[in-house]
Design a protein around this motif. Structure first.
Motif, PDB file in Angstrom:
ATOM      1  N   VAL A  66       0.844  -1.192   0.000  1.00  0.00           N
ATOM      2  CA  VAL A  66       0.000   0.000   0.000  1.00  0.00           C
ATOM      3  C   VAL A  66       0.882   1.245   0.000  1.00  0.00           C
ATOM      4  O   VAL A  66       1.853   1.329   0.769  1.00  0.00           O
ATOM      5  CB  VAL A  66      -0.922   0.043   1.238  1.00  0.00           C
ATOM      6  N   GLY A  67       0.540   2.203  -0.852  1.00  0.00           N
ATOM      7  CA  GLY A  67       1.166   3.514  -0.836  1.00  0.00           C
ATOM      8  C   GLY A  67       0.184   4.553  -0.340  1.00  0.00           C
ATOM      9  O   GLY A  67      -1.006   4.521  -0.699  1.00  0.00           O
ATOM     10  N   LEU A  68       0.646   5.488   0.487  1.00  0.00           N
ATOM     11  CA  LEU A  68      -0.212   6.534   1.053  1.00  0.00           C
ATOM     12  C   LEU A  68       0.488   7.878   0.924  1.00  0.00           C
ATOM     13  O   LEU A  68       1.717   7.973   1.038  1.00  0.00           O
ATOM     14  CB  LEU A  68      -0.499   6.261   2.537  1.00  0.00           C
ATOM     15  N   GLU A  69      -0.302   8.922   0.711  1.00  0.00           N
ATOM     16  CA  GLU A  69       0.235  10.273   0.670  1.00  0.00           C
ATOM     17  C   GLU A  69       0.078  10.872   2.065  1.00  0.00           C
ATOM     18  O   GLU A  69      -1.032  11.231   2.477  1.00  0.00           O
ATOM     19  CB  GLU A  69      -0.525  11.099  -0.374  1.00  0.00           C
ATOM     20  N   VAL A  70       1.189  10.947   2.803  1.00  0.00           N
ATOM     21  CA  VAL A  70       1.147  11.323   4.222  1.00  0.00           C
ATOM     22  C   VAL A  70       2.227  12.377   4.495  1.00  0.00           C
ATOM     23  O   VAL A  70       3.415  12.143   4.237  1.00  0.00           O
ATOM     24  CB  VAL A  70       1.385  10.100   5.141  1.00  0.00           C
ATOM     25  N   ALA A  71       1.820  13.497   5.014  1.00  0.00           N
ATOM     26  CA  ALA A  71       2.781  14.539   5.365  1.00  0.00           C
ATOM     27  C   ALA A  71       3.711  14.046   6.460  1.00  0.00           C
ATOM     28  O   ALA A  71       3.333  13.202   7.290  1.00  0.00           O
ATOM     29  CB  ALA A  71       2.048  15.805   5.824  1.00  0.00           C
ATOM     30  N   GLU A  72       4.915  14.586   6.477  1.00  0.00           N
ATOM     31  CA  GLU A  72       5.927  14.141   7.444  1.00  0.00           C
ATOM     32  C   GLU A  72       5.401  14.232   8.872  1.00  0.00           C
ATOM     33  O   GLU A  72       5.592  13.323   9.683  1.00  0.00           O
ATOM     34  CB  GLU A  72       7.181  14.998   7.282  1.00  0.00           C
ATOM     35  N   ALA A  73       4.719  15.315   9.205  1.00  0.00           N
ATOM     36  CA  ALA A  73       4.253  15.527  10.573  1.00  0.00           C
ATOM     37  C   ALA A  73       3.157  14.546  10.974  1.00  0.00           C
ATOM     38  O   ALA A  73       2.913  14.329  12.174  1.00  0.00           O
ATOM     39  CB  ALA A  73       3.750  16.966  10.737  1.00  0.00           C
ATOM     40  N   GLU A  74       2.460  13.933   9.988  1.00  0.00           N
ATOM     41  CA  GLU A  74       1.340  13.043  10.296  1.00  0.00           C
ATOM     42  C   GLU A  74       1.744  11.573  10.366  1.00  0.00           C
ATOM     43  O   GLU A  74       0.910  10.720  10.677  1.00  0.00           O
ATOM     44  CB  GLU A  74       0.236  13.223   9.241  1.00  0.00           C
ATOM     45  N   ARG A  75       2.991  11.270  10.107  1.00  0.00           N
ATOM     46  CA  ARG A  75       3.391   9.856  10.042  1.00  0.00           C
ATOM     47  C   ARG A  75       3.343   9.146  11.391  1.00  0.00           C
ATOM     48  O   ARG A  75       2.978   7.970  11.447  1.00  0.00           O
ATOM     49  CB  ARG A  75       4.766   9.755   9.388  1.00  0.00           C
ATOM     50  N   PRO A  76       3.684   9.814  12.519  1.00  0.00           N
ATOM     51  CA  PRO A  76       3.492   9.126  13.811  1.00  0.00           C
ATOM     52  C   PRO A  76       2.038   8.728  14.050  1.00  0.00           C
ATOM     53  O   PRO A  76       1.743   7.657  14.571  1.00  0.00           O
ATOM     54  CB  PRO A  76       3.973  10.168  14.833  1.00  0.00           C
ATOM     55  N   GLU A  77       1.102   9.610  13.658  1.00  0.00           N
ATOM     56  CA  GLU A  77      -0.325   9.294  13.788  1.00  0.00           C
ATOM     57  C   GLU A  77      -0.694   8.074  12.949  1.00  0.00           C
ATOM     58  O   GLU A  77      -1.456   7.204  13.388  1.00  0.00           O
ATOM     59  CB  GLU A  77      -1.153  10.505  13.364  1.00  0.00           C
ATOM     60  N   LEU A  78      -0.167   7.995  11.714  1.00  0.00           N
ATOM     61  CA  LEU A  78      -0.426   6.853  10.849  1.00  0.00           C
ATOM     62  C   LEU A  78       0.080   5.560  11.481  1.00  0.00           C
ATOM     63  O   LEU A  78      -0.623   4.542  11.507  1.00  0.00           O
ATOM     64  CB  LEU A  78       0.234   7.062   9.483  1.00  0.00           C
TER      65      LEU A  78
END
Length: 507
Positions: free
Chosen positions: A467-479
């Motif tokens: 799976v590929g996701l478009e995720v901002a750097e700041a949101e990656r811990p949340e992911l």
């Protein structure tokens, strides 16, 4: 006509090298079809094919002076192994001309029997022409793989055993056809001894040389191209003698697709735990098609598993095609909106259907084109699925019967996605149960845009998903926190060199 072969068949002295193979009930398939299905196990011969019967019988009929010259044949493999073993048994020098496309397992098996192997051409016909040239050059005796009365009689012993092993009611027998030797020998015997039994010849759709001859009323026609998947029956023109017998003895010709052959290989495995070669499962594929199309129930139907000489690496391809062959999978191209949440809505619209494959790569900001495999039960169910999706507003193209899509396109959905930034890639193991994919999408809840998705169900306990996701750097811990809560094993593959090399945006 059949009567002229009976004495030849009864006199065939083949059991110095051949065995009487069992006739086994296929219990699982019988239950599924509502008919009693019997399988003649010629894959259990010493060379894993019925061909030993005809080849050895022909050698026995040769005068001593001809045996002394040495023998030669052209074969895609099984006749070659039969002749090589028979010649070894009798101390006769054998030369085998094989197409260069012959699986290595068959080439090596022939060499191990002490025969000289000559690889020539891409088809049986090219190999046969070269073998004929070597006959003149070396003074050898040509042993035809099927178009010879002694070879046909040897193959006819399969029917002699079958009727002795099953003296009770038998409604129909389904026999694979390449050049026609097995079918001619068996049909001649069956129609003389038990004329009430229907006999059907079965061919691949892309190698249907007997059907061509029967449709035209003569055998002069040749197929311009021959499919090589079932290489053991890949013949462009039916034999002259075999056609003469078959036109008077068979009740019809059934043609089967590659997918149907693959499904029959799986059926044989599930009932016997043995793996038939594609040509070896052709007869069963025809039996299944007959049962489905005729709607007959409670009949006794027999066929021949004619061989088990296949390369191990072909099993991946065979496995890939079985679900379509069993009409249990639909392969579709579906257009969905390119926006967060559209995958989830698509899964909801599918209801409880299992997704067997899902391929996607971001292309533009408007529409997303997905390549999806979906579990179905019948062709009618597939048609209903397409209709339901179209009623829900999706553009759908059914690719289930599209050979290029199944062979190539499913593996080429991808590439570098223009306009994608902050992409991360994760590899997952999903439990193979209905709703696992939907649960994943529910957890994402449209929070991040999916830019890449590849999933294929292979019948294991876990499905492998990328799976590929478009995720901002700041949101990656949340992911990562959210993914931990899914309890699906996962790995961050964003720095994987395979991804960086083929799929990631270049800086």
């Amino acid at each position: 006509m059949p009567k002229s072969y009976i004495k030849r068949i009864l006199d065939a002295r083949i059991y110095d090298v051949a065995i009487e193979t069992p006739l086994e009930p296929m219990r699982q398939l019988s239950h599924r079809l509502g008919n009693r299905v019997l399988l003649k196990r010629e894959d259990l011969q010493p060379v894993f094919s019925f061909k030993i019967r005809g080849a050895y019988n022909k050698l026995l009929q040769l005068p001593a002076e001809q045996r002394a010259k040495g023998v030669i044949c052209a074969s895609a493999g099984n006749h070659a192994q039969g002749l090589a073993l028979g010649a070894q048994q009798l101390g006769v020098r054998a030369t085998i001309v094989m197409p260069s496309t012959t699986p290595a397992i068959k080439v090596n098996a022939v060499r191990m029997r002490g025969a000289e192997v000559v690889l020539h051409g891409d088809t049986f016909d090219e190999a046969a022409a070269h073998a004929r040239a070597l006959v003149d050059e070396r003074g050898l005796v040509f042993i035809h793989p099927y178009d010879d009365p002694d070879v046909i009689a040897g193959q006819g012993t399969v029917a002699m055993e079958l009727l002795r092993q099953h003296p009770g009611s038998l409604d129909a027998v389904f026999i694979p056809v390449g050049g026609g030797g097995l079918a001619a020998g068996m049909a001649a015997y069956i129609k003389y001894v038990r004329p009430e039994i229907k006999v059907y010849a079965v061919e691949p759709e892309d190698a249907a040389c007997l059907k061509l001859a029967m449709d035209e009323g003569h055998r002069e026609g040749r197929l311009p191209q021959v499919g090589l998947f079932a290489d053991g029956v890949a013949v462009a023109q039916i034999g002259e003698e075999t056609y003469r017998v078959l036109r008077e003895t068979i009740d019809g010709v059934i043609t089967v697709s590659t997918d149907e052959i693959c499904a029959a290989i799986k059926d044989i495995f599930e009932d016997t735990r043995s793996i038939a070669e594609p040509a070896g499962a052709v007869g069963l594929a025809g039996l299944k098609k007959y049962a489905e199309q005729s709607g007959e129930q409670n009949q006794a139907l027999a066929t021949v598993c004619s061989g088990a000489n296949t390369n191990f690496d072909r099993l991946r391809y065979i496995s890939e095609r079985t679900e379509i062959g069993e009409k249990r999978e639909a392969v579709l191209a579906v257009t969905i909106p390119e926006k967060a949440g559209s995958y989830l809505q698509f899964c909801r619209d599918l209801g409880d259907r299992s997704i067997t494959e899902f391929n996607y790569r971001y292309a533009n900001s408007g529409e997303a084109h997905i390549f999806v495999g979906i579990q179905v039960s019948t062709d009618a169910d597939r048609a209903q699925l397409v209709a339901n999706l179209e009623e829900s507003g999706y553009q759908v193209t059914d690719l289930t019967d599209n050979e290029m899509a199944k062979l190539h396109i499913r593996h080429l959905v991808g590439g570098r996605a223009p306009g994608v930034s902050n992409e991360v890639v994760y590899r997952f193991e999903f439990p193979e149960r209905p709703g696992a994919l939907r649960n994943f999408l529910e957890q994402l809840a449209g929070r991040w845009n999916i830019t890449l998705f590849h999933y294929r169900n292979h019948g294991a306990a876990y499905g492998r998903v990328l799976v590929g996701l478009e995720v901002a750097e700041a949101e990656r811990p949340e992911l990562n926190t959210l993914l931990d809560q899914l309890h699906y094993p996962f790995w961050d593959e964003t720095e994987n060199p395979a991804y960086r090399f083929f799929l990631a945006q270049r800086d």
